[in-house]
Design an enzyme around this catalytic site. Structure first.
Site, PDB file in Angstrom:
ATOM      1  N   GLU A 101       5.931  -3.311   3.654  1.00  0.00           N
ATOM      2  CA  GLU A 101       5.407  -2.929   2.338  1.00  0.00           C
ATOM      3  C   GLU A 101       4.025  -3.560   2.108  1.00  0.00           C
ATOM      4  O   GLU A 101       3.149  -2.948   1.486  1.00  0.00           O
ATOM      5  CB  GLU A 101       6.416  -3.337   1.247  1.00  0.00           C
ATOM      6  CG  GLU A 101       7.635  -2.422   1.268  1.00  0.00           C
ATOM      7  CD  GLU A 101       8.936  -3.063   0.814  1.00  0.00           C
ATOM      8  OE1 GLU A 101       8.916  -4.121   0.164  1.00  0.00           O
ATOM      9  OE2 GLU A 101       9.996  -2.483   1.143  1.00  0.00           O
ATOM     10  N   ASN A 105      15.421 -10.955   1.138  1.00  0.00           N
ATOM     11  CA  ASN A 105      14.114 -10.624   0.563  1.00  0.00           C
ATOM     12  C   ASN A 105      14.365  -9.922  -0.764  1.00  0.00           C
ATOM     13  O   ASN A 105      14.747  -8.760  -0.792  1.00  0.00           O
ATOM     14  CB  ASN A 105      13.363  -9.718   1.555  1.00  0.00           C
ATOM     15  CG  ASN A 105      12.058  -9.191   0.993  1.00  0.00           C
ATOM     16  OD1 ASN A 105      11.595  -9.647  -0.062  1.00  0.00           O
ATOM     17  ND2 ASN A 105      11.460  -8.237   1.680  1.00  0.00           N
ATOM     18  N   LYS A 115      12.290  -9.071  -2.955  1.00  0.00           N
ATOM     19  CA  LYS A 115      11.177  -8.181  -3.316  1.00  0.00           C
ATOM     20  C   LYS A 115      10.782  -8.389  -4.787  1.00  0.00           C
ATOM     21  O   LYS A 115      10.905  -9.498  -5.303  1.00  0.00           O
ATOM     22  CB  LYS A 115      11.542  -6.735  -2.999  1.00  0.00           C
ATOM     23  CG  LYS A 115      11.968  -6.575  -1.526  1.00  0.00           C
ATOM     24  CD  LYS A 115      12.026  -5.150  -1.062  1.00  0.00           C
ATOM     25  CE  LYS A 115      12.472  -5.117   0.406  1.00  0.00           C
ATOM     26  NZ  LYS A 115      12.503  -3.771   0.966  1.00  0.00           N
ATOM     27  N   GLU A 119      11.817  -4.665  11.807  1.00  0.00           N
ATOM     28  CA  GLU A 119      12.228  -3.793  10.704  1.00  0.00           C
ATOM     29  C   GLU A 119      11.585  -2.425  10.894  1.00  0.00           C
ATOM     30  O   GLU A 119      10.433  -2.223  10.487  1.00  0.00           O
ATOM     31  CB  GLU A 119      11.774  -4.377   9.366  1.00  0.00           C
ATOM     32  CG  GLU A 119      12.332  -5.750   9.066  1.00  0.00           C
ATOM     33  CD  GLU A 119      12.321  -6.036   7.575  1.00  0.00           C
ATOM     34  OE1 GLU A 119      13.400  -6.254   7.025  1.00  0.00           O
ATOM     35  OE2 GLU A 119      11.241  -6.007   6.970  1.00  0.00           O
ATOM     36  N   GLY A 176      15.054   0.343   3.064  1.00  0.00           N
ATOM     37  CA  GLY A 176      15.331   0.890   1.740  1.00  0.00           C
ATOM     38  C   GLY A 176      15.744   2.344   1.751  1.00  0.00           C
ATOM     39  O   GLY A 176      15.820   2.996   0.696  1.00  0.00           O
ATOM     40  N   SER A 218      18.003  -1.712   5.770  1.00  0.00           N
ATOM     41  CA  SER A 218      19.290  -1.193   5.290  1.00  0.00           C
ATOM     42  C   SER A 218      20.494  -1.911   5.904  1.00  0.00           C
ATOM     43  O   SER A 218      21.540  -1.299   6.113  1.00  0.00           O
ATOM     44  CB  SER A 218      19.383   0.325   5.516  1.00  0.00           C
ATOM     45  OG  SER A 218      18.362   0.991   4.795  1.00  0.00           O
ATOM     46  N   HIS A 252       5.226  -8.025   5.984  1.00  0.00           N
ATOM     47  CA  HIS A 252       6.274  -7.037   5.667  1.00  0.00           C
ATOM     48  C   HIS A 252       5.649  -5.641   5.628  1.00  0.00           C
ATOM     49  O   HIS A 252       4.495  -5.487   5.217  1.00  0.00           O
ATOM     50  CB  HIS A 252       6.915  -7.385   4.316  1.00  0.00           C
ATOM     51  CG  HIS A 252       8.140  -6.567   4.044  1.00  0.00           C
ATOM     52  ND1 HIS A 252       8.062  -5.281   3.577  1.00  0.00           N
ATOM     53  CD2 HIS A 252       9.449  -6.838   4.216  1.00  0.00           C
ATOM     54  CE1 HIS A 252       9.296  -4.802   3.455  1.00  0.00           C
ATOM     55  NE2 HIS A 252      10.148  -5.726   3.837  1.00  0.00           N
TER      56      HIS A 252
HETATM   57  P1  PGA Z   1      16.409  -3.187   2.877  1.00  0.00           P
HETATM   58  O1  PGA Z   1      15.050  -4.007   3.017  1.00  0.00           O
HETATM   59  O2  PGA Z   1      17.501  -4.085   3.395  1.00  0.00           O
HETATM   60  O3  PGA Z   1      16.535  -2.905   1.410  1.00  0.00           O
HETATM   61  O4  PGA Z   1      16.258  -1.963   3.700  1.00  0.00           O
HETATM   62  C1  PGA Z   1      14.808  -4.836   4.114  1.00  0.00           C
HETATM   63  C2  PGA Z   1      13.426  -5.442   3.989  1.00  0.00           C
HETATM   64  O5  PGA Z   1      12.530  -4.743   3.520  1.00  0.00           O
HETATM   65  O6  PGA Z   1      13.205  -6.622   4.321  1.00  0.00           O
END
Ligand code: PGA
Length: 249
Positions: A97, A9, A11, A167, A173, A213, A95
């Site tokens: 976010e 992803n 982003k 997740e 993140g 992460s 997601h």
């Molecule tokens: P990250 O993000 O690996 O940077 O923690 C994962 C995601 O949001 O899909």
């Protein structure tokens, strides 16, 4: 029996030139990836730069979000049908976010899941609890609610085509990964929920990725858990070496 599936992803990173460069690197760098499905999710405006590079590589390209309608007066939205026509095969839906920053709800996630499947896009549906929910002992209840809502109205036959991505919001993140035990517990619980609500092939065949992460160092431990079928990778998917290490794991 479930093929591993690792997705990147990207982003809101990598404009067309940088995205194309990473796609070139992935095309050659992952050519020997073996029995693993791989997909990348560039920002929408970079998809057109990435698709021709990855065509024929077996690496799939998807959109990070779709609207629930294919066309109409929806300024700024991504159409599932147009994404499919453009060459995308998958979409992320729900997601954290999107849920936290853009007000996505369980109900809108369900509408989008149905729209994606109708358009021929396979969704990766993201679920996961916040830190407050985990601390209150509600992690499993929250993800069960999110899964139930996302799958509402789907037939059992439709479900294995989609992927669930667990997740935990507190791990995204933040550099704070769930331990393999924490992740495996929730994955097993999600699979148990599927087993309780659908014919057993649904629980057996539906892939559940872990995300939050994931990096080159922790991937192999996470991916060796019996109910973790792959990873949804954010930050570490932006560099060939890190992403490759996860795919190899
Ligand atoms: P990250 O993000 O690996 O940077 O923690 C994962 C995601 O949001 O899909």
């Amino acid at each position: 029996m479930r093929r591993r599936f690792v997705a990147g992803n990207w982003k809101l990173n990598l404009g067309p030139a940088q995205a194309a460069a990473l796609a070139e690197a992935l095309r050659t760098g992952l050519a020997d990836r073996g029995d693993v499905d791989v997909a990348v999710f560039p920002t929408a405006l970079s998809i057109a730069a990435v698709l021709p590079i990855l065509q024929g590589s077996g690496i799939e390209v998807g959109v990070q979000d779709i609207h629930s309608a294919d066309a109409g007066a929806f300024t700024g939205a991504n159409s599932p049908a147009i994404a499919r026509e453009a060459g995308c095969t998958r979409t992320l839906i729900g997601h954290s976010e999107r849920r936290q920053i853009f007000g996505e709800t369980d109900a809108s996630v369900n509408k989008k899941v149905r729209a994606a499947l109708a358009a021929g896009l396979l969704p990766i549906v993201c679920i996961g609890e916040t830190l407050a929910e985990r601390d209150a002992g509600q992690a499993e209840a929250v993800v069960h609610r999110q899964v139930a809502a996302a799958l509402e109205g789907l037939t059992a036959d439709q479900i294995p085509g989609l992927t669930l991505a667990y997740e935990p919001v507190w791990a995204i993140g933040t550099g704070r990964t769930a331990t393999p035990e924490q992740a495996q517990d929730v994955h097993a619980s999600i699979r148990g929920w599927l087993r309780a609500h659908y014919p057993s092939f649904v629980a057996d065949e539906t892939r559940i990725q872990y995300g939050g992460s994931v990096n080159a160092k922790n991937a192999s431990q996470l991916l060796s858990c019996p109910d973790i079928d792959g990873a949804l990778v954010g930050g570490a998917s932006l560099k060939l070496d890190d992403f490759r290490a996860i795919v190899v794991a």
